[in-house]
Design an enzyme around this catalytic site. Structure first.
Site, mmCIF file in Angstrom:
data_model
loop_
_atom_site.group_PDB
_atom_site.id
_atom_site.type_symbol
_atom_site.label_atom_id
_atom_site.label_comp_id
_atom_site.label_asym_id
_atom_site.label_seq_id
_atom_site.Cartn_x
_atom_site.Cartn_y
_atom_site.Cartn_z
ATOM 1 N N GLY A 73 0.805 -1.189 -0.083
ATOM 2 C CA GLY A 73 0.027 -0.083 0.052
ATOM 3 C C GLY A 73 0.810 1.378 -0.072
ATOM 4 N N TYR A 74 1.943 1.040 0.679
ATOM 5 C CA TYR A 74 2.718 2.446 0.896
ATOM 6 C C TYR A 74 3.525 2.587 -0.481
ATOM 7 C CZ TYR A 74 6.699 5.344 2.610
ATOM 8 O OH TYR A 74 7.985 6.145 2.715
ATOM 9 N N VAL A 75 3.944 1.457 -1.105
ATOM 10 C CA VAL A 75 4.700 1.891 -2.357
ATOM 11 C C VAL A 75 3.795 2.110 -3.301
ATOM 12 C CG1 VAL A 75 5.805 0.112 -4.125
ATOM 13 C CG2 VAL A 75 6.638 -0.020 -1.717
#
Length: 246
Positions: free
Chosen positions: A154-156
């Protein structure tokens, strides 16, 4: 240092701690007047301002949610009123929630997207309108767009969006003499990185790069200072600052 009309002015979002603080202090040491932006911790931002001013530099604290276009317009207005203009904008503000994609809380993902993607666009939009000729816009990605560590999906996803924006905005700034780049740190000893990791996890990541240590906020600030200052022929790029990890 004496403030003059030729003093360059930098705004550092997320400047109250970690990489943001190191960046604000490095740019001040390089002779810039610095606006230290905060979202929720005004006291910590004022500590950074005090550290800069006590060393003879010039700094103010400005607040606001990076994803709120009205708040950020007001923050940019405040910097211009205090220092007469803006030459460098560095957007370090970001949040991170880790989970396997199959288990990722979508509300948490929405919060990351709001800060990391919408916030980047809001800050970049103001910067594109206001940064003076000879200036620089520096956004933030992550080396995990290359290393693809589990739980970072999700962060990437949010940081991949930042990398996609950079070359587009660089081209849109044609004729303005303003560079647009991103820094993509590797594992760096900040509260954001260390939160929730065991000692074994930290030790393993510290050994992953050929330099066999974690990065420091000052390592990342050095890359920002390069892009904000002498790197006038580096444009539309993402600079992976990770000790050779990827």
């Amino acid at each position: 240092m004496t403030f003059t009309n030729s003093t360059r002015v930098a705004l550092v979002t997320g400047g109250s701690g970690g990489i943001g603080r190191a960046t604000a202090e490095r740019l001040a040491a390089d002779g810039m007047a610095v606006a230290v932006h905060f979202a929720g911790n005004e006291a910590r931002a004022k500590e950074v301002v005090e550290a800069i001013t006590s060393s003879g530099g010039h700094a103010i604290a400005v607040g606001g949610d990076v994803a709120d276009e009205h708040a950020m317009a007001a923050a940019f207005d405040e910097v211009e009123a205090a220092f007469g203009g803006i030459d460098v904008v560095v957007n370090t503000a970001g949040i991170m929630t880790l989970a396997p994609i199959a288990e990722l809380d979508l509300d948490a993902f929405d919060r990351m997207h709001r800060t990391n993607v919408r916030g980047t666009v809001v800050v970049a939009q103001q910067a594109a309108r206001r940064v003076r000729a000879g200036g620089a816009i520096v956004l933030f990605s992550t080396t995990v767009t290359r290393t693809s560590f589990p739980t970072y999906g999700g962060y990437v996803a949010t940081k991949g969006a930042v990398e996609a924006i950079v070359p587009v905005l660089a081209k849109e700034m044609r004729g303005r003499d303003v560079t647009v780049n991103a820094v993509a740190p590797g594992p760096t000893a900040t509260p954001l990185f260390l939160d929730g990791k065991s000692d074994d996890d930290v030790a393993r990541l510290a050994q992953a790069a050929p330099l066999e240590r974690l990065g420091t906020p000052e390592d990342i600030a050095g890359a920002v200072a390069f892009l904000a200052g002498p790197a006038r022929w580096t444009n539309g790029q993402t600079l992976f600052t990770n000790g050779g990890l990827a």
